[in-house]
Scaffold this motif. Sequence first.
Motif, PDB file in Angstrom:
ATOM      1  N   ALA A  24      -7.071  -2.450  -5.826  1.00 45.16           N
ATOM      2  CA  ALA A  24      -7.259  -3.585  -6.722  1.00 45.16           C
ATOM      3  C   ALA A  24      -7.520  -4.908  -5.984  1.00 45.16           C
ATOM      4  N   GLU A  29     -10.927 -11.228  -6.099  1.00 46.24           N
ATOM      5  CA  GLU A  29     -11.852 -12.377  -6.026  1.00 46.24           C
ATOM      6  C   GLU A  29     -12.996 -12.273  -7.051  1.00 46.24           C
ATOM      7  N   PHE A  35      -2.216  -5.221  -9.324  1.00 43.59           N
ATOM      8  CA  PHE A  35      -1.097  -4.700 -10.111  1.00 43.59           C
ATOM      9  C   PHE A  35       0.253  -5.254  -9.674  1.00 43.59           C
ATOM     10  N   ARG A  36       0.462  -5.288  -8.328  1.00 39.78           N
ATOM     11  CA  ARG A  36       1.819  -5.504  -7.828  1.00 39.78           C
ATOM     12  C   ARG A  36       2.057  -6.867  -7.209  1.00 39.78           C
ATOM     13  N   TRP A  42       1.286  -5.376 -13.472  1.00 41.99           N
ATOM     14  CA  TRP A  42       2.581  -4.711 -13.690  1.00 41.99           C
ATOM     15  C   TRP A  42       3.750  -5.699 -13.756  1.00 41.99           C
ATOM     16  N   HIS A 119      -9.328   7.277  -9.584  1.00 41.31           N
ATOM     17  CA  HIS A 119      -8.526   7.095 -10.801  1.00 41.31           C
ATOM     18  C   HIS A 119      -9.397   7.002 -12.061  1.00 41.31           C
ATOM     19  N   PHE A 162      -0.569   7.380 -15.347  1.00 40.25           N
ATOM     20  CA  PHE A 162       0.519   8.046 -14.634  1.00 40.25           C
ATOM     21  C   PHE A 162       0.874   9.313 -15.408  1.00 40.25           C
ATOM     22  N   THR A 189      -5.328  -2.466  -0.844  1.00 41.39           N
ATOM     23  CA  THR A 189      -4.419  -1.569  -1.571  1.00 41.39           C
ATOM     24  C   THR A 189      -3.031  -1.618  -0.947  1.00 41.39           C
ATOM     25  N   SER A 190      -2.000  -1.557  -1.813  1.00 43.35           N
ATOM     26  CA  SER A 190      -0.629  -1.545  -1.303  1.00 43.35           C
ATOM     27  C   SER A 190      -0.265  -0.149  -0.791  1.00 43.35           C
ATOM     28  N   ASN A 214      -6.410  -6.551   4.389  1.00 46.41           N
ATOM     29  CA  ASN A 214      -5.505  -6.843   3.281  1.00 46.41           C
ATOM     30  C   ASN A 214      -4.956  -8.254   3.437  1.00 46.41           C
ATOM     31  N   GLU A 216      -1.984  -9.050   3.079  1.00 48.66           N
ATOM     32  CA  GLU A 216      -0.622  -9.007   3.655  1.00 48.66           C
ATOM     33  C   GLU A 216      -0.368  -7.612   4.220  1.00 48.66           C
ATOM     34  N   ALA A 233     -10.359 -10.030   1.247  1.00 48.15           N
ATOM     35  CA  ALA A 233     -11.459  -9.083   1.455  1.00 48.15           C
ATOM     36  C   ALA A 233     -12.824  -9.766   1.309  1.00 48.15           C
TER      37      ALA A 233
HETATM   38  P1  OAD Z   1      -1.742  -3.130  -5.800  1.00 50.33           P
HETATM   39  O1  OAD Z   1      -1.637  -4.258  -6.759  1.00 50.33           O
HETATM   40  O2  OAD Z   1      -0.576  -2.219  -5.661  1.00 50.33           O
HETATM   41  O3  OAD Z   1      -2.071  -3.686  -4.343  1.00 50.33           O
HETATM   42  C1  OAD Z   1      -3.104  -4.611  -4.112  1.00 50.33           C
HETATM   43  C2  OAD Z   1      -3.091  -4.996  -2.641  1.00 50.33           C
HETATM   44  O4  OAD Z   1      -4.192  -5.850  -2.396  1.00 50.33           O
HETATM   45  C3  OAD Z   1      -1.833  -5.771  -2.229  1.00 50.33           C
HETATM   46  O5  OAD Z   1      -1.403  -5.307  -0.954  1.00 50.33           O
HETATM   47  C4  OAD Z   1      -2.321  -7.240  -2.152  1.00 50.33           C
HETATM   48  O6  OAD Z   1      -1.641  -7.999  -1.180  1.00 50.33           O
HETATM   49  C5  OAD Z   1      -3.758  -7.027  -1.722  1.00 50.33           C
HETATM   50  N1  OAD Z   1      -4.683  -8.123  -2.104  1.00 50.33           N
HETATM   51  C6  OAD Z   1      -4.639  -8.939  -3.182  1.00 50.33           C
HETATM   52  N2  OAD Z   1      -5.685  -9.783  -3.201  1.00 50.33           N
HETATM   53  C7  OAD Z   1      -6.428  -9.482  -2.097  1.00 50.33           C
HETATM   54  C8  OAD Z   1      -7.645  -9.987  -1.557  1.00 50.33           C
HETATM   55  N3  OAD Z   1      -8.321 -10.977  -2.147  1.00 50.33           N
HETATM   56  N4  OAD Z   1      -8.106  -9.426  -0.414  1.00 50.33           N
HETATM   57  C9  OAD Z   1      -7.436  -8.426   0.207  1.00 50.33           C
HETATM   58  N5  OAD Z   1      -6.279  -7.913  -0.254  1.00 50.33           N
HETATM   59  C10 OAD Z   1      -5.791  -8.417  -1.398  1.00 50.33           C
HETATM   60  O7  OAD Z   1      -3.067  -2.300  -6.203  1.00 50.33           O
HETATM   61  P2  OAD Z   1      -3.503  -0.829  -5.759  1.00 50.33           P
HETATM   62  O8  OAD Z   1      -3.012  -0.511  -4.397  1.00 50.33           O
HETATM   63  O9  OAD Z   1      -4.942  -0.693  -6.028  1.00 50.33           O
HETATM   64  O10 OAD Z   1      -3.218   3.225 -10.651  1.00 50.33           O
HETATM   65  O11 OAD Z   1      -2.713   0.040  -6.807  1.00 50.33           O
HETATM   66  C11 OAD Z   1      -2.860   1.440  -6.771  1.00 50.33           C
HETATM   67  C12 OAD Z   1      -2.776   2.013  -8.145  1.00 50.33           C
HETATM   68  O12 OAD Z   1      -1.599   1.524  -8.804  1.00 50.33           O
HETATM   69  C13 OAD Z   1      -3.884   1.585  -9.089  1.00 50.33           C
HETATM   70  O13 OAD Z   1      -5.063   2.336  -8.918  1.00 50.33           O
HETATM   71  C14 OAD Z   1      -3.270   1.803 -10.431  1.00 50.33           C
HETATM   72  C15 OAD Z   1      -1.920   1.194 -10.187  1.00 50.33           C
HETATM   73  O14 OAD Z   1      -0.896   1.653 -10.968  1.00 50.33           O
HETATM   74  C16 OAD Z   1      -3.039   3.726 -11.887  1.00 50.33           C
HETATM   75  O15 OAD Z   1      -2.928   3.012 -12.863  1.00 50.33           O
HETATM   76  C17 OAD Z   1      -3.003   5.226 -11.935  1.00 50.33           C
END
Ligand code: OAD
Length: 250
Positions: A24, A29, A35-36, A42, A119, A162, A189-190, A214, A216, A233
Amino acid sequence: MRELIERLAEEILSSKWTIALTGAGISVESGIPDFRSPGGLWSRFDPMEYAHIDSFRRNPRKVWEMLKEVFRLISSALPNPAHYALAELESMGLLQAVITQNVDGLHQKAGSKVVIEYHGNHDWLVCLECGWRRSAQDLKEEEMPPTCKVCGFILKPSVVFFGEPIPWEAQIRALEEARRCELMLVIGTSAVVYPAADLPRIAKSKGARVVEINREPTVLTGVISDYLIEGKAGEVLPEILKEVKKRKDG
Ligand code: OAD
Protein backbone atom coordinates in the motif's frame (compact mmCIF):
# COMPACT_ATOMS: atom_id res chain seq x y z
CA MET A 1 21.16 7.26 0.98
CA ARG A 2 22.83 8.40 -2.26
CA GLU A 3 25.34 5.56 -1.90
CA LEU A 4 22.58 3.00 -1.48
CA ILE A 5 20.71 4.34 -4.50
CA GLU A 6 23.89 4.01 -6.58
CA ARG A 7 24.52 0.53 -5.22
CA LEU A 8 21.00 -0.57 -6.10
CA ALA A 9 21.30 0.89 -9.63
CA GLU A 10 24.43 -1.27 -10.14
CA GLU A 11 22.66 -4.32 -8.78
CA ILE A 12 19.66 -3.81 -11.07
CA LEU A 13 21.98 -3.57 -14.08
CA SER A 14 23.89 -6.72 -13.20
CA SER A 15 20.88 -8.84 -12.15
CA LYS A 16 19.42 -11.21 -14.74
CA TRP A 17 16.01 -11.47 -13.03
CA THR A 18 14.63 -8.66 -10.90
CA ILE A 19 11.14 -8.47 -9.47
CA ALA A 20 9.28 -6.06 -7.21
CA LEU A 21 6.88 -6.84 -4.37
CA THR A 22 4.73 -3.81 -3.65
CA GLY A 23 2.32 -2.84 -0.90
CA ALA A 24 0.00 0.00 0.00
CA GLY A 25 2.91 2.40 0.65
CA ILE A 26 3.61 2.72 -3.08
CA SER A 27 0.14 4.20 -3.63
CA VAL A 28 0.14 6.62 -0.69
CA GLU A 29 1.52 9.39 -2.91
CA SER A 30 -1.40 8.73 -5.27
CA GLY A 31 -3.74 9.73 -2.44
CA ILE A 32 -4.70 6.25 -1.22
CA PRO A 33 -3.87 5.86 2.49
CA ASP A 34 -2.12 2.64 3.55
CA PHE A 35 -3.52 0.26 6.18
CA ARG A 36 -1.29 0.35 9.25
CA SER A 37 0.26 3.84 9.39
CA PRO A 38 -1.39 6.36 11.75
CA GLY A 39 -4.57 7.46 9.97
CA GLY A 40 -4.44 4.33 7.77
CA LEU A 41 -7.55 2.37 6.82
CA TRP A 42 -7.22 -0.10 9.72
CA SER A 43 -7.09 2.73 12.28
CA ARG A 44 -10.61 3.66 11.21
CA PHE A 45 -12.07 0.29 10.29
CA ASP A 46 -11.34 -2.83 12.34
CA PRO A 47 -10.13 -5.31 9.68
CA MET A 48 -11.77 -8.25 11.44
CA GLU A 49 -15.11 -6.45 11.25
CA TYR A 50 -14.73 -4.97 7.78
CA ALA A 51 -12.27 -7.13 5.84
CA HIS A 52 -12.91 -10.68 6.98
CA ILE A 53 -14.95 -12.92 4.73
CA ASP A 54 -17.11 -14.05 7.69
CA SER A 55 -18.01 -10.39 8.43
CA PHE A 56 -18.96 -9.91 4.80
CA ARG A 57 -21.19 -12.98 4.90
CA ARG A 58 -22.76 -11.80 8.18
CA ASN A 59 -23.28 -8.16 7.29
CA PRO A 60 -22.32 -7.23 3.71
CA ARG A 61 -24.15 -3.89 3.96
CA LYS A 62 -21.86 -2.77 6.79
CA VAL A 63 -18.71 -3.85 4.91
CA TRP A 64 -19.90 -1.84 1.92
CA GLU A 65 -19.69 1.33 4.06
CA MET A 66 -15.91 0.88 3.86
CA LEU A 67 -15.89 -0.46 0.31
CA LYS A 68 -17.76 2.64 -0.87
CA GLU A 69 -14.93 4.79 0.42
CA VAL A 70 -12.29 2.52 -1.10
CA PHE A 71 -14.03 2.55 -4.50
CA ARG A 72 -14.24 6.35 -4.37
CA LEU A 73 -10.51 6.67 -3.59
CA ILE A 74 -9.39 4.16 -6.18
CA SER A 75 -11.56 5.42 -9.01
CA SER A 76 -10.04 8.90 -8.81
CA ALA A 77 -6.41 7.85 -8.11
CA LEU A 78 -3.64 8.18 -10.67
CA PRO A 79 -0.24 6.46 -10.76
CA ASN A 80 2.62 8.38 -9.13
CA PRO A 81 6.32 8.54 -10.11
CA ALA A 82 7.02 5.27 -8.24
CA HIS A 83 4.56 3.30 -10.41
CA TYR A 84 5.93 4.95 -13.56
CA ALA A 85 9.55 4.21 -12.59
CA LEU A 86 8.75 0.49 -12.23
CA ALA A 87 6.93 0.47 -15.57
CA GLU A 88 9.95 2.09 -17.23
CA LEU A 89 12.38 -0.39 -15.69
CA GLU A 90 10.21 -3.16 -17.12
CA SER A 91 10.18 -1.60 -20.58
CA MET A 92 13.99 -1.34 -20.41
CA GLY A 93 14.12 -5.10 -19.76
CA LEU A 94 15.41 -4.56 -16.23
CA LEU A 95 12.35 -5.64 -14.23
CA GLN A 96 10.69 -8.95 -14.98
CA ALA A 97 7.54 -8.78 -12.82
CA VAL A 98 5.64 -6.84 -10.18
CA ILE A 99 3.86 -8.81 -7.49
CA THR A 100 1.45 -6.42 -5.82
CA GLN A 101 -0.68 -6.74 -2.71
CA ASN A 102 -2.58 -3.67 -3.90
CA VAL A 103 -6.00 -3.80 -5.52
CA ASP A 104 -5.92 -0.34 -7.09
CA GLY A 105 -4.73 -1.23 -10.61
CA LEU A 106 -2.21 1.64 -10.59
CA HIS A 107 0.76 -0.45 -11.80
CA GLN A 108 -1.19 -1.38 -14.93
CA LYS A 109 -2.36 2.23 -15.38
CA ALA A 110 1.30 3.30 -15.27
CA GLY A 111 2.11 0.83 -18.06
CA SER A 112 3.48 -2.23 -16.21
CA LYS A 113 2.63 -5.35 -18.22
CA VAL A 114 3.58 -8.24 -15.94
CA VAL A 115 1.61 -7.60 -12.78
CA ILE A 116 0.64 -10.40 -10.39
CA GLU A 117 -2.30 -9.26 -8.27
CA TYR A 118 -1.75 -11.26 -5.10
CA HIS A 119 -4.82 -9.92 -3.27
CA GLY A 120 -7.13 -9.75 -6.29
CA ASN A 121 -8.51 -6.53 -7.75
CA HIS A 122 -11.58 -4.37 -8.04
CA ASP A 123 -12.43 -5.49 -11.57
CA TRP A 124 -15.36 -7.77 -10.69
CA LEU A 125 -18.34 -7.97 -8.36
CA VAL A 126 -19.20 -11.52 -7.45
CA CYS A 127 -22.22 -13.18 -5.81
CA LEU A 128 -21.14 -15.53 -3.02
CA GLU A 129 -24.51 -17.28 -3.15
CA CYS A 130 -24.84 -18.25 -6.81
CA GLY A 131 -21.56 -17.25 -8.53
CA TRP A 132 -23.13 -14.60 -10.81
CA ARG A 133 -20.74 -11.75 -11.51
CA ARG A 134 -20.59 -8.41 -13.26
CA SER A 135 -17.87 -5.94 -14.11
CA ALA A 136 -17.18 -3.27 -11.50
CA GLN A 137 -16.03 -0.78 -14.14
CA ASP A 138 -19.43 0.88 -14.51
CA LEU A 139 -20.48 0.66 -10.85
CA LYS A 140 -22.11 3.91 -9.75
CA GLU A 141 -22.13 5.22 -6.20
CA GLU A 142 -25.96 5.24 -6.11
CA GLU A 143 -25.92 1.45 -6.79
CA MET A 144 -23.81 0.63 -3.71
CA PRO A 145 -24.17 -1.94 -2.30
CA PRO A 146 -24.72 -3.66 -5.67
CA THR A 147 -26.88 -6.76 -5.70
CA CYS A 148 -27.03 -9.99 -7.68
CA LYS A 149 -29.38 -9.91 -10.68
CA VAL A 150 -30.21 -13.58 -10.10
CA CYS A 151 -30.70 -14.00 -6.33
CA GLY A 152 -30.59 -10.47 -4.92
CA PHE A 153 -27.65 -11.12 -2.57
CA ILE A 154 -25.17 -8.26 -2.03
CA LEU A 155 -22.13 -8.65 -4.33
CA LYS A 156 -18.51 -8.82 -3.18
CA PRO A 157 -15.61 -7.25 -5.09
CA SER A 158 -12.99 -9.68 -6.41
CA VAL A 159 -10.48 -8.60 -3.76
CA VAL A 160 -9.12 -11.10 -1.23
CA PHE A 161 -10.68 -10.77 2.22
CA PHE A 162 -9.04 -12.16 5.36
CA GLY A 163 -10.03 -15.81 5.64
CA GLU A 164 -10.09 -16.24 1.84
CA PRO A 165 -7.45 -18.03 -0.21
CA ILE A 166 -5.01 -16.20 -2.49
CA PRO A 167 -6.14 -16.64 -6.14
CA TRP A 168 -4.30 -19.85 -7.12
CA GLU A 169 -2.77 -18.54 -10.34
CA ALA A 170 -1.34 -15.49 -8.57
CA GLN A 171 0.01 -17.68 -5.82
CA ILE A 172 1.76 -20.06 -8.20
CA ARG A 173 3.20 -17.31 -10.38
CA ALA A 174 4.39 -15.29 -7.37
CA LEU A 175 6.09 -18.32 -5.88
CA GLU A 176 7.87 -19.04 -9.17
CA GLU A 177 9.06 -15.45 -9.37
CA ALA A 178 10.27 -15.40 -5.77
CA ARG A 179 12.22 -18.61 -6.32
CA ARG A 180 13.68 -17.49 -9.60
CA CYS A 181 14.70 -13.88 -8.98
CA GLU A 182 18.23 -12.69 -8.31
CA LEU A 183 17.05 -9.39 -6.91
CA MET A 184 13.77 -8.52 -5.18
CA LEU A 185 12.72 -4.93 -4.51
CA VAL A 186 10.26 -4.79 -1.61
CA ILE A 187 8.45 -1.49 -1.80
CA GLY A 188 5.97 0.14 0.59
CA THR A 189 4.88 -2.90 2.54
CA SER A 190 5.00 -3.62 6.27
CA ALA A 191 5.41 -7.32 5.32
CA VAL A 192 3.22 -8.57 8.16
CA VAL A 193 0.43 -10.18 6.14
CA TYR A 194 0.95 -13.79 5.09
CA PRO A 195 1.43 -15.52 2.73
CA ALA A 196 2.65 -12.40 0.85
CA ALA A 197 5.23 -11.77 3.58
CA ASP A 198 6.77 -15.18 2.86
CA LEU A 199 7.85 -14.10 -0.62
CA PRO A 200 10.92 -12.06 0.45
CA ARG A 201 11.91 -14.91 2.77
CA ILE A 202 11.62 -17.43 -0.06
CA ALA A 203 13.65 -15.20 -2.40
CA LYS A 204 16.33 -14.80 0.24
CA SER A 205 16.49 -18.53 0.96
CA LYS A 206 17.06 -19.15 -2.76
CA GLY A 207 20.02 -16.78 -2.75
CA ALA A 208 18.42 -13.55 -4.03
CA ARG A 209 19.34 -10.12 -2.76
CA VAL A 210 16.38 -8.37 -1.12
CA VAL A 211 16.29 -4.58 -1.01
CA GLU A 212 13.59 -2.57 0.74
CA ILE A 213 12.34 0.84 -0.28
CA ASN A 214 10.15 2.08 2.54
CA ARG A 215 9.39 5.15 4.60
CA GLU A 216 10.50 3.30 7.74
CA PRO A 217 12.15 0.05 8.84
CA THR A 218 9.99 -3.08 8.81
CA VAL A 219 10.15 -6.60 10.23
CA LEU A 220 12.33 -7.52 7.24
CA THR A 221 14.92 -4.84 7.94
CA GLY A 222 18.21 -6.22 9.18
CA VAL A 223 16.78 -9.75 9.14
CA ILE A 224 15.80 -10.59 5.58
CA SER A 225 16.60 -7.51 3.53
CA ASP A 226 20.19 -6.72 2.60
CA TYR A 227 19.52 -3.04 3.08
CA LEU A 228 16.74 -0.49 3.30
CA ILE A 229 16.55 2.71 1.27
CA GLU A 230 14.51 4.84 3.63
CA GLY A 231 12.24 7.37 1.95
CA LYS A 232 9.10 7.89 -0.07
CA ALA A 233 8.71 5.48 -2.95
CA GLY A 234 7.62 8.31 -5.27
CA GLU A 235 10.91 10.10 -4.65
CA VAL A 236 13.35 7.20 -4.26
CA LEU A 237 12.30 5.10 -7.30
CA PRO A 238 12.71 7.91 -9.87
CA GLU A 239 16.19 8.54 -8.39
CA ILE A 240 17.09 4.89 -8.82
CA LEU A 241 15.80 4.97 -12.40
CA LYS A 242 17.90 8.06 -13.10
CA GLU A 243 21.04 6.32 -11.78
CA VAL A 244 20.30 3.22 -13.84
CA LYS A 245 19.91 5.29 -17.01
CA LYS A 246 23.08 7.27 -16.30
CA ARG A 247 25.08 4.07 -16.03
CA LYS A 248 23.40 2.45 -19.04
CA ASP A 249 23.90 5.44 -21.31
CA GLY A 250 27.30 6.42 -19.99
P1 OAD B 1 0.68 -1.51 5.36
O1 OAD B 1 -0.19 -0.34 5.65
O2 OAD B 1 0.71 -2.62 6.35
O3 OAD B 1 2.19 -1.02 5.17
C1 OAD B 1 2.53 0.05 4.33
C2 OAD B 1 4.02 0.31 4.45
O4 OAD B 1 4.37 1.33 3.52
C3 OAD B 1 4.44 0.81 5.83
O5 OAD B 1 5.66 0.18 6.20
C4 OAD B 1 4.65 2.33 5.62
O6 OAD B 1 5.65 2.88 6.45
C5 OAD B 1 5.11 2.35 4.18
N1 OAD B 1 4.85 3.62 3.46
C6 OAD B 1 3.83 4.50 3.62
N2 OAD B 1 3.92 5.51 2.75
C7 OAD B 1 5.02 5.26 1.99
C8 OAD B 1 5.64 5.93 0.90
N3 OAD B 1 5.15 7.07 0.40
N4 OAD B 1 6.75 5.37 0.37
C9 OAD B 1 7.27 4.22 0.86
N5 OAD B 1 6.73 3.55 1.89
C10 OAD B 1 5.61 4.05 2.44
O7 OAD B 1 0.27 -2.05 3.90
P2 OAD B 1 0.62 -3.45 3.22
O8 OAD B 1 1.93 -3.96 3.67
O9 OAD B 1 0.39 -3.31 1.77
O10 OAD B 1 -4.57 -7.08 2.65
O11 OAD B 1 -0.52 -4.36 3.81
C11 OAD B 1 -0.59 -5.71 3.41
C12 OAD B 1 -2.00 -6.18 3.36
O12 OAD B 1 -2.66 -5.85 4.59
C13 OAD B 1 -2.87 -5.48 2.33
O13 OAD B 1 -2.71 -6.02 1.04
C14 OAD B 1 -4.25 -5.70 2.86
C15 OAD B 1 -4.01 -5.36 4.31
O14 OAD B 1 -4.86 -5.93 5.21
C16 OAD B 1 -5.85 -7.51 2.71
O15 OAD B 1 -6.77 -6.75 2.93
C17 OAD B 1 -6.01 -8.98 2.47
